[in-house]
Structures are given as C-alpha cells and as structure tokens.
Scaffold this motif. Structure first.
Motif, short mmCIF file in Angstrom:
data_model
loop_
_atom_site.label_atom_id
_atom_site.label_comp_id
_atom_site.label_asym_id
_atom_site.label_seq_id
_atom_site.Cartn_x
_atom_site.Cartn_y
_atom_site.Cartn_z
N SER A 72 14.97 -3.94 47.20
CA SER A 72 13.73 -4.71 46.99
C SER A 72 13.63 -5.87 47.98
O SER A 72 12.55 -6.20 48.45
N ARG A 77 9.60 -6.34 47.07
CA ARG A 77 9.88 -6.39 45.63
C ARG A 77 8.78 -5.76 44.80
O ARG A 77 9.02 -5.05 43.84
N MET A 80 9.02 -1.91 45.18
CA MET A 80 10.09 -1.32 44.39
C MET A 80 9.75 -1.32 42.90
O MET A 80 10.07 -0.37 42.19
N SER A 121 13.38 -6.51 40.35
CA SER A 121 12.13 -6.92 40.99
C SER A 121 11.37 -7.94 40.15
O SER A 121 10.76 -8.87 40.68
#
Length: 514
Positions: A72, A77, A80, A121
C-alpha cells in the motif's frame, strides 16, 4: 510566519468510509462464530473442517499483513483498500454459495487475503488525512466502531440465523463492501510513500514467519509441544522470524524499517498493546463460556451481556481523545490500562452466584479503560511512524495486536484448562475433567447434578486464576507505557497547546499519584 497546513475538507466523510471498511471485517468474523453449529450440520463438516473454516482466514490474514502494508505504501493506500474490499466481497459470495467444507475454507482464505489488504490501508489513510491535533479523535472513532462490531456481531448473527440460512452471514458483507468501494472512489485522495525498491525476500519471510507463528499458537493448547507438527511449526516460526529480522536490518530497502523500535514511544506503545491484547484475547474466550455454561445465558443473551462494554468504550473513547491534548498520550494510556486491570480484578472475584449486575460493572470498567487507553496508545504509536511508512506501520500495529490476541487465547486458554482440571473432583469421569463443555455433556447424559455443580465451581475458580493473569498482563502494559511512552512523540496535541516542560512535569506528577 509559517503557514498552517490545510486540513482535508472531506476528512470526516473519509473516516466514515474507513470505519465501514473496518466494520465489515470485524462483524464477519464475529457473526461466523455464531453460525458454526448450523454450518457443521448443513455441510456435514467435521471438527477439523470447522477448525480450518475459522483458522484459514486468520492464517492468511496474519501472514499477509506486513506485505500488504508495504504494497500500500508502494502502489497506493486507497488502491489497495479498494482491491481488498473487492476481493473480500467476491470471496464472501464464494463462501455463501459453498456446498462443501473445502469450498467454504477456500472462500474464507480468499477473504483473508482481502482483509489483509484492507486493514493496514484504513489506519494508514487515517493518519495521512488527519493532522496530529485531530488524529486522536479520529482513531477513537475508528476503534469505537471496531468495538461495536466485536460486541454487536454475535447479536446480529443470532438475529439473522433465526430468520435466514447460514449463508446470510457472508451475504451481508457484499452491500457494505460495495458502499465502501463507491465512497472511497468518490471521496478519498490517493496517498503513497516515496518510491522504494521492493523487498521480495522480506515479504516471503514475513508471510512464512507470521503464518507459522499463528499456527503454532493455535496448536499449542491442543497437545503442547509433544506433537511433531507443533514442534516443526515452532522451528519454522523461530527460523523465519530471526531471518526476517536479520534481513530487514541489512537490506538497503527494508519492507519494515525495524529502526522504528529505537523510538521509546513507539516501542512502549507497541509492547503495551501486545500485553493489552493478550489479556483481552482471552477475555472473550473465558467470559463467553462463563455466561453460557455457568450463568445459563443463550448465545443472543451472551451478546447482549457485552453491551455495557461497547457503550462504555464509545463514551470514553470520546472523552479520552479530548483529554489527550491536555495530558498527553502517556498519562491517558497508563490511566486507562489501570482501569482495565481493575475490571479484570472484579471479574476474577465473580462466583457461580454472581448476577448480571456484577458482570455489567466489570464490563463498564473495562470499556471505560479501553476508551481511555487504546486511542492514546495507538495515537502515540502511529505518531512515531514516518508518513512514508504509514502503510507498513499500520500493518505492524495490526500484526502486533493480532499476535497479542492469539497469544492471549493460547496462554489464558492453557491457564483456564489446567486450573479447571486441577479443581475438578478426582473421582469425576476423565472426559468431564477436560473442559466445562465436556463436563456439562457428561452431566446431561448421566443426570448427575453433583457433577454439574462441581464443574461450574471448578470453572469459576479457573476463571478467577485466568483473569488475575490478565490483570497482571495489563498492569505490566501500564508500567511499560509509564516508563517508555515519554518524550517528543508521547502524544499528538494541537500546535497552539503543545506540551511544554512544565506540562511534562505535571504529567509525571499525575503518573506518580496513580
């Protein structure tokens, strides 16, 4: 004069999305525990099949967390998280349509992959969207929602199973995941760390080491180290994790910057969370058996019995987050941990005659302590992580808590089991000496009311010993927090009210008085 950084205008809406993403993972696991008996009957699943249904998710999830956090940081992030939610929702449909234990286990393993991509994340996006002044409040809201899922999951599961077939426990994941994906695409900014080379060796070693660790912890209570498979998994765990540590310290582009542990605040918060989650990991295991087997609660009533815990956590999360700016994270973490320890002591003094009032009082204490301690410890830990490592730092936080909870189930479960056997009458049937569940089954078959009373009394004694160990673990966490969570990273506070030396001295005085 330096300009004040502009806060993200949609940060609170983004927090709602992050909470939804976390909630779907937690509710699913808690609801599933209620559905296990129905699944076993419908799919003709053996005890070993059911073990894999529950553990396949945990093994994959724990093994992939650090790798997912690193990915990530590297690739984005938000990206993901969306991929993880999509995979989690699709795997839920596979599990829902399962016609055999093998198909259900495969679905659960895929859900573990999705969950591992989502969890790091959420927290990493949170700490990049919110500044240090608002971060404690955001973390408090995020952790409160997690507590609601933890407590509300079994209640929701019981209500759904009363009206529908067991597949509904997976179906409910799909609309929540779709909503979170849509909101993420509309509301969230993308964030990632600076470009770094991939660390495939570190990734492989972390997957092997963490998966083997969780497997070993789960297997230890079943037969100790006498089983060759457990011995082998322990050797693999130790070897992989030692090799991972050596590799990460020598790699030019490490997946996990272990140098973060040189920061006293990060180390203190990390190990305090390990000891806290160790104690809490055994809490649900032991207390669920107590209220069902000793007090005679139904599964739905058991879920409702934990409501005071959720309510107190929600209330004190808000209070704790607002007080961090004035006291710093260290004072709030230590105070909260000591309150949790007092809750464990109350639980340790419960008897076979204790009613719901005593249980509710203990739950209120533990919820209040969690509301004060968890946001403070997590804010201190995440505040010590550089922004470029937010993803893997979040994954490290999740991994620490996952390992602590698994250790808690193993260690406190072993204390409970051995103490129960020791307190059972010597002339009791051998099977009845294993666990209170087995003792109640034997009592029902033989119509032996004396065995029933002895089992309940022995379990209560075992529960007391277990919760005293839990209390000691939490006090240990408080001591670590008091000595290590001190310094420039000891708490995010608004710039206009930063902790000065006088306030730091005042905090020391407060801790001394505790």
């Amino acid at each position: 004069m330096e300009a004040t950084p502009t806060r993200h205008p949609r940060r609170w809406l983004i927090l709602v999305v992050l909470c939804l993403s976390t909630l779907v993972l937690i509710i699913d696991n808690m609801v599933l525990t209620v559905a296990v008996p129905t699944i076993a009957e419908d799919l003709n699943a053996s005890a070993q099949d059911l073990q894999w249904v529950l553990e396949s998710y945990m093994l994959v999830f724990a093994g992939l967390l650090l790798t997912a956090g690193s990915l990530s940081d590297k690739f984005g992030r938000r990206k993901m998280m969306i991929i993880g939610l999509s995979l989690f929702g699709a795997a839920s449909l596979v599990a829902m349509e399962a016609t055999s234990p093998g198909m259900l286990i495969a679905g659960r393993a895929l859900m573990g992959v999705g969950g591992a991509l989502v969890m790091p994340s959420t927290l990493s996006i949170l700490i990049t969207v919110f500044d240090e002044a608002e971060r404690p409040k955001a973390i408090a809201a995020w952790s409160a929602v997690a507590m609601v899922g933890l407590v509300g999951g079994p209640v929701l599961g019981g209500a759904l199973l009363a009206q529908f077939w067991w597949g509904v426990v997976f179906l409910i994941n799909v609309p929540i995941a779709l909503l979170a994906i849509t909101a993420a695409m509309v509301l969230m900014p993308e964030s990632k760390g600076p470009w770094r080379k991939a660390d495939p060796v570190g990734m492989v070693l972390s997957v092997i080491g963490m998966s083997a660790l969780v497997w070993t912890i789960n297997e230890l209570p079943k037969g100790g180290l006498s089983h060759h498979s457990t011995q082998l998994s322990l050797v693999i765990t130790v070897a992989a994790l030692i090799m991972f540590g050596i590799w990460e310290t020598r790699s030019k582009s490490p997946m996990v910057p272990l140098a973060m542990f040189r920061d006293k605040v990060f180390t203190g918060a990390s190990f305090s969370l390990v000891l806290l989650t160790l104690a809490n990991g055994g809490l649900m295991l032991v207390l669920t058996q107590y209220v069902q087997f000793v007090l005679g609660y139904t599964p739905t009533e058991t879920g409702l019995a934990f409501t005071p815990l959720a309510i107190a956590t929600l209330l004190f999360n808000t209070l704790g987050a607002s007080l961090i700016a004035k006291t710093g994270t260290r004072v709030m973490a230590v105070l909260g941990l000591l309150v949790i320890a007092s809750g464990f002591v109350v639980l340790a003094n419960m008897t076979t005659e204790s009613g719901w009032g005593v249980l509710a009082g203990a739950m209120l204490l533990m919820g209040a302590g969690s509301g004060l301690a968890m946001p403070a410890a997590m804010a201190a830990m995440m505040g010590a992580i550089p922004d470029e490592h937010a993803g893997v730092g979040s994954a490290l936080n999740d991994t620490i808590q996952q390992a602590g909870a698994a250790l808690g189930v193993a260690i406190l479960g072993a204390v409970l089991s051995s103490t129960f056997t020791r307190h059972m009458p010597a002339d009791a049937p051998q099977m009845a000496r294993h666990s209170i569940g087995d003792a109640l089954a034997v009592s029902a078959q033989t119509k032996d009311s004396g065995l029933l009373d002895a089992a309940r009394s022995a379990f209560t004694d075992a529960m007391s010993a277990t919760f005293l160990v839990g209390a000691a673990s939490v006090v240990g966490a408080a001591v670590l927090a008091a000595f290590l969570m001190k310094g420039k990273n000891s708490g995010p506070v608004p710039a206009e009210s930063a902790v000065d030396p006088a306030t730091e001295a005042e905090s020391d005085a407060m801790l001394t008085s505790l």
